[in-house]
Design a protein around this motif. Sequence first.
Motif, PDB file in Angstrom:
ATOM      1  N   PHE A 159      33.853  44.883  15.737  1.00 50.84           N
ATOM      2  CA  PHE A 159      34.939  44.408  14.885  1.00 50.84           C
ATOM      3  C   PHE A 159      36.216  44.171  15.687  1.00 50.84           C
ATOM      4  O   PHE A 159      36.966  43.221  15.429  1.00 50.84           O
ATOM      5  N   PHE A 160      36.462  45.026  16.661  1.00 53.90           N
ATOM      6  CA  PHE A 160      37.683  44.908  17.456  1.00 53.90           C
ATOM      7  C   PHE A 160      37.500  44.061  18.719  1.00 53.90           C
ATOM      8  O   PHE A 160      38.383  44.045  19.572  1.00 53.90           O
ATOM      9  N   GLY A 161      36.365  43.364  18.825  1.00 54.68           N
ATOM     10  CA  GLY A 161      36.252  42.328  19.839  1.00 54.68           C
ATOM     11  C   GLY A 161      35.406  42.603  21.053  1.00 54.68           C
ATOM     12  O   GLY A 161      35.455  41.827  22.008  1.00 54.68           O
ATOM     13  N   LEU A 162      34.594  43.670  21.043  1.00 56.00           N
ATOM     14  CA  LEU A 162      33.725  43.888  22.192  1.00 56.00           C
ATOM     15  C   LEU A 162      32.365  43.240  21.916  1.00 56.00           C
ATOM     16  O   LEU A 162      31.338  43.892  21.779  1.00 56.00           O
ATOM     17  N   ASN A 163      32.389  41.929  21.810  1.00 53.92           N
ATOM     18  CA  ASN A 163      31.178  41.117  21.712  1.00 53.92           C
ATOM     19  C   ASN A 163      31.455  39.785  22.392  1.00 53.92           C
ATOM     20  O   ASN A 163      32.578  39.504  22.795  1.00 53.92           O
ATOM     21  N   ASP A 164      30.460  38.960  22.505  1.00 50.14           N
ATOM     22  CA  ASP A 164      30.557  37.748  23.336  1.00 50.14           C
ATOM     23  C   ASP A 164      31.701  36.818  22.961  1.00 50.14           C
ATOM     24  O   ASP A 164      32.166  36.035  23.799  1.00 50.14           O
ATOM     25  N   THR A 165      32.153  36.848  21.707  1.00 51.49           N
ATOM     26  CA  THR A 165      33.230  35.960  21.276  1.00 51.49           C
ATOM     27  C   THR A 165      34.523  36.705  20.978  1.00 51.49           C
ATOM     28  O   THR A 165      35.434  36.142  20.370  1.00 51.49           O
ATOM     29  N   GLY A 166      34.617  37.971  21.424  1.00 56.69           N
ATOM     30  CA  GLY A 166      35.787  38.782  21.129  1.00 56.69           C
ATOM     31  C   GLY A 166      36.746  38.945  22.296  1.00 56.69           C
ATOM     32  O   GLY A 166      36.433  38.613  23.437  1.00 56.69           O
ATOM     33  N   SER A 167      37.908  39.502  22.006  1.00 54.35           N
ATOM     34  CA  SER A 167      38.965  39.646  23.014  1.00 54.35           C
ATOM     35  C   SER A 167      38.647  40.725  24.042  1.00 54.35           C
ATOM     36  O   SER A 167      38.883  40.529  25.246  1.00 54.35           O
ATOM     37  N   LEU A 168      38.127  41.867  23.613  1.00 53.52           N
ATOM     38  CA  LEU A 168      37.823  42.943  24.558  1.00 53.52           C
ATOM     39  C   LEU A 168      36.725  42.507  25.525  1.00 53.52           C
ATOM     40  O   LEU A 168      36.766  42.834  26.717  1.00 53.52           O
ATOM     41  N   PHE A 169      35.757  41.772  25.014  1.00 54.04           N
ATOM     42  CA  PHE A 169      34.682  41.276  25.869  1.00 54.04           C
ATOM     43  C   PHE A 169      35.227  40.266  26.875  1.00 54.04           C
ATOM     44  O   PHE A 169      34.818  40.245  28.043  1.00 54.04           O
ATOM     45  N   ALA A 170      36.161  39.423  26.433  1.00 47.38           N
ATOM     46  CA  ALA A 170      36.769  38.439  27.322  1.00 47.38           C
ATOM     47  C   ALA A 170      37.493  39.129  28.473  1.00 47.38           C
ATOM     48  O   ALA A 170      37.375  38.726  29.639  1.00 47.38           O
ATOM     49  N   LEU A 171      38.215  40.193  28.160  1.00 46.67           N
ATOM     50  CA  LEU A 171      38.930  40.935  29.207  1.00 46.67           C
ATOM     51  C   LEU A 171      37.943  41.572  30.186  1.00 46.67           C
ATOM     52  O   LEU A 171      38.169  41.579  31.399  1.00 46.67           O
ATOM     53  N   GLU A 172      36.837  42.108  29.648  1.00 45.91           N
ATOM     54  CA  GLU A 172      35.817  42.691  30.510  1.00 45.91           C
ATOM     55  C   GLU A 172      35.239  41.649  31.467  1.00 45.91           C
ATOM     56  O   GLU A 172      35.080  41.897  32.670  1.00 45.91           O
ATOM     57  N   TRP A 173      34.954  40.461  30.949  1.00 49.65           N
ATOM     58  CA  TRP A 173      34.382  39.400  31.773  1.00 49.65           C
ATOM     59  C   TRP A 173      35.387  38.906  32.813  1.00 49.65           C
ATOM     60  O   TRP A 173      35.032  38.685  33.965  1.00 49.65           O
ATOM     61  N   TRP A 174      36.633  38.740  32.405  1.00 45.21           N
ATOM     62  CA  TRP A 174      37.644  38.228  33.325  1.00 45.21           C
ATOM     63  C   TRP A 174      37.941  39.194  34.471  1.00 45.21           C
ATOM     64  O   TRP A 174      38.397  38.778  35.533  1.00 45.21           O
ATOM     65  N   MET A 175      37.672  40.463  34.253  1.00 45.18           N
ATOM     66  CA  MET A 175      37.845  41.440  35.327  1.00 45.18           C
ATOM     67  C   MET A 175      36.728  41.337  36.375  1.00 45.18           C
ATOM     68  O   MET A 175      36.858  41.867  37.480  1.00 45.18           O
ATOM     69  N   SER A 176      35.654  40.639  36.034  1.00 45.88           N
ATOM     70  CA  SER A 176      34.508  40.529  36.942  1.00 45.88           C
ATOM     71  C   SER A 176      34.286  39.120  37.473  1.00 45.88           C
ATOM     72  O   SER A 176      33.608  38.944  38.492  1.00 45.88           O
ATOM     73  N   PHE A 177      34.827  38.110  36.792  1.00 45.06           N
ATOM     74  CA  PHE A 177      34.568  36.720  37.171  1.00 45.06           C
ATOM     75  C   PHE A 177      35.824  35.882  37.043  1.00 45.06           C
ATOM     76  O   PHE A 177      36.598  36.070  36.102  1.00 45.06           O
ATOM     77  N   PRO A 178      36.054  34.946  37.993  1.00 45.76           N
ATOM     78  CA  PRO A 178      35.243  34.672  39.182  1.00 45.76           C
ATOM     79  C   PRO A 178      35.500  35.676  40.296  1.00 45.76           C
ATOM     80  O   PRO A 178      36.576  36.282  40.367  1.00 45.76           O
ATOM     81  N   GLU A 179      34.521  35.844  41.143  1.00 42.88           N
ATOM     82  CA  GLU A 179      34.633  36.799  42.230  1.00 42.88           C
ATOM     83  C   GLU A 179      35.585  36.288  43.316  1.00 42.88           C
ATOM     84  O   GLU A 179      35.712  35.085  43.539  1.00 42.88           O
ATOM     85  N   ALA A 180      36.232  37.240  44.006  1.00 38.81           N
ATOM     86  CA  ALA A 180      37.064  36.880  45.155  1.00 38.81           C
ATOM     87  C   ALA A 180      36.164  36.430  46.305  1.00 38.81           C
ATOM     88  O   ALA A 180      34.972  36.744  46.336  1.00 38.81           O
ATOM     89  N   ASP A 181      36.732  35.672  47.229  1.00 48.19           N
ATOM     90  CA  ASP A 181      35.923  35.231  48.360  1.00 48.19           C
ATOM     91  C   ASP A 181      35.703  36.367  49.351  1.00 48.19           C
ATOM     92  O   ASP A 181      36.149  37.504  49.120  1.00 48.19           O
ATOM     93  N   ALA A 182      35.025  36.098  50.437  1.00 49.18           N
ATOM     94  CA  ALA A 182      34.654  37.129  51.406  1.00 49.18           C
ATOM     95  C   ALA A 182      35.861  37.845  51.994  1.00 49.18           C
ATOM     96  O   ALA A 182      35.782  39.025  52.344  1.00 49.18           O
ATOM     97  N   SER A 183      36.984  37.169  52.081  1.00 46.16           N
ATOM     98  CA  SER A 183      38.191  37.766  52.658  1.00 46.16           C
ATOM     99  C   SER A 183      39.019  38.528  51.631  1.00 46.16           C
ATOM    100  O   SER A 183      40.051  39.105  51.971  1.00 46.16           O
ATOM    101  N   GLY A 184      38.573  38.521  50.379  1.00 47.57           N
ATOM    102  CA  GLY A 184      39.298  39.217  49.333  1.00 47.57           C
ATOM    103  C   GLY A 184      40.337  38.368  48.639  1.00 47.57           C
ATOM    104  O   GLY A 184      41.040  38.841  47.734  1.00 47.57           O
ATOM    105  N   LYS A 185      40.426  37.093  49.013  1.00 52.46           N
ATOM    106  CA  LYS A 185      41.400  36.196  48.397  1.00 52.46           C
ATOM    107  C   LYS A 185      40.864  35.657  47.075  1.00 52.46           C
ATOM    108  O   LYS A 185      39.675  35.724  46.792  1.00 52.46           O
ATOM    109  N   CYS A 186      41.787  35.113  46.302  1.00 54.38           N
ATOM    110  CA  CYS A 186      41.424  34.570  44.987  1.00 54.38           C
ATOM    111  C   CYS A 186      40.393  33.467  45.123  1.00 54.38           C
ATOM    112  O   CYS A 186      40.436  32.660  46.059  1.00 54.38           O
ATOM    113  N   ASN A 187      39.450  33.438  44.195  1.00 52.46           N
ATOM    114  CA  ASN A 187      38.419  32.414  44.195  1.00 52.46           C
ATOM    115  C   ASN A 187      39.063  31.028  44.233  1.00 52.46           C
ATOM    116  O   ASN A 187      40.043  30.755  43.527  1.00 52.46           O
ATOM    117  N   LYS A 188      38.521  30.146  45.058  1.00 48.15           N
ATOM    118  CA  LYS A 188      39.127  28.837  45.281  1.00 48.15           C
ATOM    119  C   LYS A 188      39.164  27.969  44.022  1.00 48.15           C
ATOM    120  O   LYS A 188      39.967  27.024  43.938  1.00 48.15           O
TER     121      LYS A 188
END
Length: 538
Positions: free
Chosen positions: A339-368
Amino acid sequence: MLSKPGGNEATLDAVTPTTMAQHLATGLTNANVQNVAIQQVTSTQTAVTNELPTTSSSAAATTAGATTTASSGSGGTTNQGGGDDTTVIVVIIVLCVAAGHSKASIFYGADEYLEELKKKYERDHEIATLKGAQPDEGDPHASNVKKSKDKILSVEKNDENRSLKTGRLFPIPNKPDPMPPQLAFLFTKITPEQMIYMWNVLTTIFVVQCLMIISYCFALASFPESFWTCTLCFAVPFAYICIQQIYIDHDVMHGVTFPPYEFQKFLTHPFSDFISLPWEEFVLEHARHHASTVDLLMQGEFGWDPEEFHYALQQWAGPMGPNWYKYLLTVPWIPVIHFFGLNDTGSLFALEWWMSFPEADASGKCNKEFWSKWFPRRVKHNAFVWFMWTLVWLLGTYPLGRPLSEGWRFVLPVTCAARTGFSLAWMFITNFTHSLPWNKFLENDPGRTWPVLHNVMALAVGGKHRWNEMLFHDVHHTFPNALGTLSQRGRFHGWKKVHDAAVEVLYRGLWRENGDEETEMQKSAKKRSMLMKQGASK
């Protein structure tokens, strides 16, 4: 009054099938297309006369007049005789078809859509990569796309092709070979026309949602003393249509990944929450789920699954029977977090995904591609979401005689109804289908032993073709690309035909034998399919 291209005015009575055909045919800039149009109008004349009895002889003559006019250009002589309205429609349709869905057309043709599909896969190569990492064949429209090498886009296994978590070999689906005639339809790629149809259904659902919200506002304005009556009459059907929206979302992402028109991707789930994933990332995280979890009861076996937290809440203590009291601590929280958004179309799930994707490059810099692709998409999608909710807020103010500051009083019941529908849909798709108790329940062929329950549940999710997705989610996970979803197939072939074919697929075995011990899901599927086959033969 209507204005002709030359600027002269003509009355409505002067617009005949002949003049309509003239303007349409001469408006086609390509000479070859124009000739085809003229020929098709001519060949349609006989059909109009013979198959439409109400069409008068003058109407048929009018159609012939349209041919003559189109041949001679705008300076030709036209027959101004009266015509049947049906003839007008026939002429318009014939000319539109003859135009071959030109660039000026507002409709996509099947061929154009397939070409656009390939281009979109090239841009969204991450989706193509994860589809290719799933057990069965990837999307054929993405076969020539260069695959990404990011960790989150790959299957986690060792050099022996075994899971790092369970040690199992990465399974190979047991796709029938040779393909029996009765199963061929289940594995035939859906046509472009079917693809466009499903996106049109999704678009229609969004329009209906908007109309329902406006109707709710009108009801409150008309009956201010009946708040709860108006709210319940709105909330129940609105929650129900939100369930339908998630199912059609799930259908289109498996086989119809990208919409024919760019604007349609914003319509997939704008009312699910105040912040959510853009369509492309919605598809991507779901593809990650399928690449990681090939066995329904072994979540995250081949890499991180974004939905693992849900599974932990319902399976952390082992078998439900002897540990039922432990699950009292966690299972009740499942509808709450949905109800509070921890599903594929919710806000909590979006935050969880954004913390993992996109990945940083090999040097640790922001994904191009973060700033050029992902960030703009997130801003555009959520800007549209906020725009829609702003309109909902405004509907709850002046139309209801309230100040601007009290729009929340209208937003609250709308979002609660939407969240209820989206939560129920995701609990069916995510929690029920991946739970051990549900799969144990299915072992005993409950469709035959609990027919009333099955009919009620089928009604709850929108029909038996949707309910097939609950009954055969293991089949769906085995063939997420080759088959797609069971509800998707049911739209075009009927629920019964799809149901019986899915039973046959189960009976044949979902995976090829590779020497590994059978999993709980495989044992359950084998037992269930035998009972269902026996029941069908009686």
